[in-house]
Write a protein that holds these residues in place. Structure first.
Motif, PDB file in Angstrom:
ATOM      1  N   PHE A 190      60.915   8.936  38.916  1.00 41.38           N
ATOM      2  CA  PHE A 190      59.515   9.231  39.264  1.00 41.38           C
ATOM      3  C   PHE A 190      59.395   9.258  40.782  1.00 41.38           C
ATOM      4  O   PHE A 190      59.877   8.350  41.467  1.00 41.38           O
ATOM      5  CB  PHE A 190      58.566   8.176  38.691  1.00 41.38           C
ATOM      6  N   ILE A 191      58.743  10.313  41.300  1.00 46.86           N
ATOM      7  CA  ILE A 191      58.598  10.477  42.745  1.00 46.86           C
ATOM      8  C   ILE A 191      57.130  10.351  43.128  1.00 46.86           C
ATOM      9  O   ILE A 191      56.257  10.978  42.518  1.00 46.86           O
ATOM     10  CB  ILE A 191      59.124  11.855  43.214  1.00 46.86           C
ATOM     11  N   GLN A 192      56.857   9.539  44.143  1.00 49.26           N
ATOM     12  CA  GLN A 192      55.520   9.460  44.733  1.00 49.26           C
ATOM     13  C   GLN A 192      55.663   9.526  46.246  1.00 49.26           C
ATOM     14  O   GLN A 192      56.159   8.587  46.873  1.00 49.26           O
ATOM     15  CB  GLN A 192      54.784   8.184  44.323  1.00 49.26           C
ATOM     16  N   GLU A 193      55.264  10.672  46.782  1.00 48.58           N
ATOM     17  CA  GLU A 193      55.346  10.915  48.225  1.00 48.58           C
ATOM     18  C   GLU A 193      56.777  10.693  48.722  1.00 48.58           C
ATOM     19  O   GLU A 193      57.676  11.397  48.292  1.00 48.58           O
ATOM     20  CB  GLU A 193      54.322  10.036  48.949  1.00 48.58           C
ATOM     21  N   SER A 194      57.010   9.717  49.563  1.00 52.57           N
ATOM     22  CA  SER A 194      58.344   9.557  50.152  1.00 52.57           C
ATOM     23  C   SER A 194      59.194   8.521  49.419  1.00 52.57           C
ATOM     24  O   SER A 194      60.248   8.116  49.923  1.00 52.57           O
ATOM     25  CB  SER A 194      58.227   9.152  51.625  1.00 52.57           C
ATOM     26  N   LEU A 195      58.737   8.091  48.248  1.00 50.91           N
ATOM     27  CA  LEU A 195      59.476   7.075  47.500  1.00 50.91           C
ATOM     28  C   LEU A 195      59.962   7.621  46.158  1.00 50.91           C
ATOM     29  O   LEU A 195      59.229   8.310  45.457  1.00 50.91           O
ATOM     30  CB  LEU A 195      58.605   5.843  47.262  1.00 50.91           C
ATOM     31  N   ALA A 196      61.193   7.274  45.832  1.00 55.09           N
ATOM     32  CA  ALA A 196      61.757   7.596  44.521  1.00 55.09           C
ATOM     33  C   ALA A 196      61.911   6.295  43.736  1.00 55.09           C
ATOM     34  O   ALA A 196      62.436   5.306  44.254  1.00 55.09           O
ATOM     35  CB  ALA A 196      63.104   8.293  44.666  1.00 55.09           C
ATOM     36  N   PHE A 197      61.457   6.314  42.502  1.00 58.36           N
ATOM     37  CA  PHE A 197      61.595   5.173  41.600  1.00 58.36           C
ATOM     38  C   PHE A 197      62.553   5.597  40.495  1.00 58.36           C
ATOM     39  O   PHE A 197      62.246   6.485  39.695  1.00 58.36           O
ATOM     40  CB  PHE A 197      60.226   4.780  41.028  1.00 58.36           C
ATOM     41  N   ILE A 198      63.713   4.985  40.458  1.00 57.23           N
ATOM     42  CA  ILE A 198      64.731   5.394  39.495  1.00 57.23           C
ATOM     43  C   ILE A 198      65.141   4.195  38.636  1.00 57.23           C
ATOM     44  O   ILE A 198      65.138   3.049  39.102  1.00 57.23           O
ATOM     45  CB  ILE A 198      65.966   6.019  40.193  1.00 57.23           C
ATOM     46  N   LEU A 199      65.473   4.485  37.388  1.00 58.58           N
ATOM     47  CA  LEU A 199      65.838   3.425  36.457  1.00 58.58           C
ATOM     48  C   LEU A 199      67.318   3.501  36.134  1.00 58.58           C
ATOM     49  O   LEU A 199      67.808   4.520  35.633  1.00 58.58           O
ATOM     50  CB  LEU A 199      65.020   3.547  35.173  1.00 58.58           C
ATOM     51  N   GLU A 200      68.017   2.424  36.439  1.00 59.84           N
ATOM     52  CA  GLU A 200      69.429   2.330  36.084  1.00 59.84           C
ATOM     53  C   GLU A 200      69.549   1.544  34.782  1.00 59.84           C
ATOM     54  O   GLU A 200      69.136   0.385  34.697  1.00 59.84           O
ATOM     55  CB  GLU A 200      70.227   1.644  37.194  1.00 59.84           C
ATOM     56  N   ILE A 201      70.089   2.215  33.781  1.00 55.68           N
ATOM     57  CA  ILE A 201      70.237   1.589  32.465  1.00 55.68           C
ATOM     58  C   ILE A 201      71.083   0.323  32.594  1.00 55.68           C
ATOM     59  O   ILE A 201      72.110   0.299  33.276  1.00 55.68           O
ATOM     60  CB  ILE A 201      70.897   2.564  31.467  1.00 55.68           C
ATOM     61  N   ARG A 202      70.625  -0.730  31.958  1.00 53.14           N
ATOM     62  CA  ARG A 202      71.250  -2.059  31.935  1.00 53.14           C
ATOM     63  C   ARG A 202      71.114  -2.808  33.259  1.00 53.14           C
ATOM     64  O   ARG A 202      71.692  -3.875  33.437  1.00 53.14           O
ATOM     65  CB  ARG A 202      72.734  -1.983  31.527  1.00 53.14           C
ATOM     66  N   VAL A 203      70.353  -2.256  34.202  1.00 58.90           N
ATOM     67  CA  VAL A 203      70.129  -2.952  35.480  1.00 58.90           C
ATOM     68  C   VAL A 203      68.635  -3.102  35.748  1.00 58.90           C
ATOM     69  O   VAL A 203      68.111  -4.201  35.813  1.00 58.90           O
ATOM     70  CB  VAL A 203      70.813  -2.222  36.658  1.00 58.90           C
ATOM     71  N   GLY A 204      67.949  -1.971  35.908  1.00 61.66           N
ATOM     72  CA  GLY A 204      66.514  -2.031  36.170  1.00 61.66           C
ATOM     73  C   GLY A 204      66.064  -0.965  37.147  1.00 61.66           C
ATOM     74  O   GLY A 204      66.644   0.122  37.234  1.00 61.66           O
ATOM     75  N   LEU A 205      65.033  -1.304  37.930  1.00 68.05           N
ATOM     76  CA  LEU A 205      64.388  -0.357  38.834  1.00 68.05           C
ATOM     77  C   LEU A 205      64.984  -0.426  40.230  1.00 68.05           C
ATOM     78  O   LEU A 205      65.228  -1.512  40.762  1.00 68.05           O
ATOM     79  CB  LEU A 205      62.888  -0.687  38.906  1.00 68.05           C
ATOM     80  N   HIS A 206      65.204   0.758  40.824  1.00 73.62           N
ATOM     81  CA  HIS A 206      65.557   0.866  42.238  1.00 73.62           C
ATOM     82  C   HIS A 206      64.493   1.701  42.932  1.00 73.62           C
ATOM     83  O   HIS A 206      64.055   2.732  42.401  1.00 73.62           O
ATOM     84  CB  HIS A 206      66.919   1.539  42.430  1.00 73.62           C
TER      85      HIS A 206
END
Length: 375
Positions: A190-206
């Motif tokens: 998911f992208i909001q302006e200058s930030l990317a929110f990515i989900l790594e399976i078995r780890v979580g959010l980066h």
């Protein structure tokens, strides 16, 4: 001023009230909860249409009157939903026999961007939905799963190649700008302006700073091993995590996300409109929450009448679109549906009442105005 004139002016005022009452009526309906604001009463959704595929549908995106549905076995179904009660198939994109098939999709300006597993990023033109055209492909041997697009840059989550940033200004020749391979299986993006929110399976959010897309910078991480989808509204991040429920994070400082709330409910996918959060949760179906207080979401209603896995979800003009594995897509009306007939149907006698009020008001004004002029 004599008694007759006072009486006439009072009658004219009453006639104006009658005439304006159809305008005021929606406000009254609003206040009673039929068209909800921030209360929890009388909110409901109604199944009004369906589109059956029978395969393994995963995601849905709606733009205008077109819905694109990803199905692992048959490709991208392009469906006309201008009449939500009677959706009609218009075309099919990526209808070959893929090794696994399309997962997440992004629909924007008649272009569909598809995370198509072994086939990588696929870009199609659906301006003519009956004859969709292949525009381009980015294939580097990975397994594409998650996708989001902003300002002609595609952000791709990959099971093998981590997080990829691709310039799609020329869709016939996508150019990779950067790749972060230090991650494992990247699912939703998911992208909001200058930030990317990515989900790594078995780890979580980066959370990644992508203000310079050629040099992305990791800002922070938040542990949520079974995270499936992420969405952001302003400075609040909603993180769906399958059997670990829903986490709500304050990301005012993206380098230090803070959990401010949670929901212990099975959650796979989610979408937000205004102060409403819509979620899917496999066989738990659809749940809708009031998030005017983000730290304490309130359940408004739920729906799980079909025996299948509720997965993809999107909302357009107040209509809710949901994919169900091994079935296809279901369409629901909500109190926010903007279709005039749907609103009228939710208020018995509204059309007749409106016409009568206007007629009485107009004739009353004419009659009393003539009487006053004759005095």
């Amino acid at each position: 001023m004599n008694f007759q004139k006072i009486t006439h002016r009072i009658m004219i005022s009453l006639a104006l009230i009658i005439c304006l009452n159809p305008i005021l009526l929606p406000q009254i309906v609003d206040a009673t909860g039929n068209i909800p604001q921030s209360n929890n009463e009388d909110f409901s959704i109604e199944l009004i249409g369906s589109y059956e595929i029978g395969g393994s549908t995963t995601d849905v995106e709606v733009e205008g009157s077109i819905a694109c549905i990803s199905d692992l076995s048959s490709g991208i179904h392009i469906v006309d939903v201008s009449d939500p009660q009677h959706p009609k198939k218009k075309g099919l994109y990526l209808d070959g026999p893929p090794a696994d098939g399309p997962h997440e999709i992004h629909l924007e300006n008649n272009r569909v961007y598809v995370a198509d597993w072994y086939d990588g990023l696929m870009i199609g033109d659906i301006s003519n939905p009956r004859r969709p055209k292949q525009l381009g492909q980015h294939l580097d041997g990975g397994e594409a799963y998650g996708i989001d697009v902003q300002d002609e840059i595609a952000y791709l989550g990959d099971a093998e190649d981590g997080f990829e940033i691709i310039n799609v200004t020329d869709p016939s020749n996508p150019v990779e700008l950067a790749q972060m391979r230090n991650f494992g299986f990247i699912g939703s993006v998911f992208i909001q302006e200058s930030l990317a929110f990515i989900l790594e399976i078995r780890v979580g959010l980066h959370i990644i700073n992508v203000s310079d897309p050629e040099h992305p910078v990791l800002l922070s991480s938040f542990s949520k091993p079974t995270a499936t989808r992420v969405i952001v509204k302003q400075d609040i991040c909603f993180l769906a995590a399958y059997n670990q429920g829903l986490s709500i994070l304050n990301i005012t400082n993206a380098s230090n996300p803070i959990e401010i709330g949670s929901l212990q409910t099975l959650t796979f996918n989610l979408v937000i409109e205004d102060d409403l959060l819509y979620t899917t949760g496999f066989q738990e179906g659809i749940k809708i929450y009031n998030i005017s207080n983000v730290a304490d979401p309130q359940l408004l209603t739920s729906y799980s009448e079909y025996a299948g896995d509720y997965l993809g979800i999107d909302i357009q003009n107040g209509y809710l679109f949901c994919t169900i594995s091994k079935f296809g897509m279901q369409i629901f009306s909500t109190p926010h549906s903007t279709d005039a007939e749907a609103i009228a149907d939710s208020i018995p006698g509204y059309n007749f009442l409106t016409i009568m009020q206007v007629l009485v008001g107009v004739f009353g004004l004419i009659f009393w105005k003539e009487r006053e002029n004759n005095l």
